[in-house]
Write an enzyme that holds these catalytic residues in place. Structure first.
Site, short mmCIF file in Angstrom:
data_model
loop_
_atom_site.label_atom_id
_atom_site.label_comp_id
_atom_site.label_asym_id
_atom_site.label_seq_id
_atom_site.Cartn_x
_atom_site.Cartn_y
_atom_site.Cartn_z
N ARG A 97 -19.36 15.51 -4.11
CA ARG A 97 -20.42 14.51 -4.19
C ARG A 97 -21.71 15.14 -3.67
NH1 ARG A 97 -18.99 10.92 -7.50
NH2 ARG A 97 -20.73 9.67 -6.79
N HIS A 115 -19.84 27.53 -2.28
CA HIS A 115 -20.07 27.38 -3.72
C HIS A 115 -19.37 28.52 -4.44
CE1 HIS A 115 -21.96 26.14 -7.40
NE2 HIS A 115 -22.25 27.41 -7.63
N GLU A 180 -12.89 32.84 -0.71
CA GLU A 180 -13.41 31.64 -0.04
C GLU A 180 -12.68 31.40 1.28
OE1 GLU A 180 -13.28 28.16 -2.53
OE2 GLU A 180 -14.46 29.07 -4.11
#
Ligand code: GAR
Length: 223
Positions: A97, A115, A180
């Site tokens: 979101r 990201h 990540e």
């Protein structure tokens, strides 16, 4: 990061599987962890990450965006839950979101996102397929401070992986996710232990301005 003599408290916001959350749980469970996980918030009731939080005995909450008329009221509800836990740092771990400017302003310099691309390349969605379509030789992920502008805040750490001729979006995504899980808790560790701070929009690492994010390569990561 100043946290009043205690370990900085981290809130993790998720929307899905929570593999990055798991990397934070694993780091927080190490004896020398510089941070503690205070709460997990999901905007989806069926996110597997909630199960990971339950297993690790971390308080969790569901705040569904579908229960709110607009972004501002959803963000106010998230802020309300966060206030119960007084986090020092907010981690967006696959939280799908977009946060409002007023929310970001309340926590300026204290929200981190991961990201799945080497920003400023490929902000937005479908990053792995877009990197494949563009015949990139390198792809990766970026940990950055969150600002009002989507996927554009000051970057701290990047994980770089090769794109292989045999890759599809799934294999490339899996390779990026391995990175990540290394760089996201690492960047949070740098912040929690005071090595990284943001002053007037400029990231400082060990007191020196960071002109470009630190890059960790796939090979180094897998030695
Ligand atoms: C991660 O790969 C992260 O890079 C991506 O969502 C995935 C969540 O996985 N985030 C974004 O695309 C943000 N725009 P996880 O739930 O297993 O951590």
């Amino acid at each position: 990061m100043k946290a009043g003599g205690r370990k900085p408290r981290v809130a993790v916001l998720i929307s899905g599987s929570g593999s990055n959350l798991q990397a934070f749980i694993d780091r927080a469970q190490q004896d020398n962890s510089p941070f503690a996980l205070a709460v997990v918030i999901s905007n989806k009731a069926d996110a597997f990450g909630l199960e990971r939080a339950r297993k690790a005995a971390i308080p969790s909450h569901v705040v569904s965006h579908k229960d709110f008329q607009d972004r501002e009221s959803f963000d106010k509800a998230i802020h309300g839950v966060l206030q119960e836990y007084s986090p020092d740092l907010i981690i967006l771990a696959g939280f799908m979101r977009i946060l409002s400017a007023s929310f970001v302003g309340k926590y300026a310099g204290r929200i981190l996102n991961i990201h799945p691309a080497l920003l400023p390349a490929y902000p937005g969605l479908n990053t792995h397929q877009r990197a494949l379509d563009a015949l990139e030789r390198w792809h990766g992920c970026t940990v950055h401070f969150v600002t009002e502008e989507l996927d554009a805040g000051p970057a701290i750490l990047q994980g770089r992986v090769p794109v292989l001729a045999t890759d599809d979006a799934a294999t490339l995504s899996a390779r990026v996710q391995t990175m990540e899980h290394i760089i996201f808790p690492e960047a949070a560790t740098w912040i929690a232990s005071g090595r990284v701070e943001i002053v007037d929009g400029q990231v400082l690492l060990d007191g020196k301005p960071l002109a470009k994010p630190v890059v960790q390569d796939w090979l180094e990561a897998n030695q």
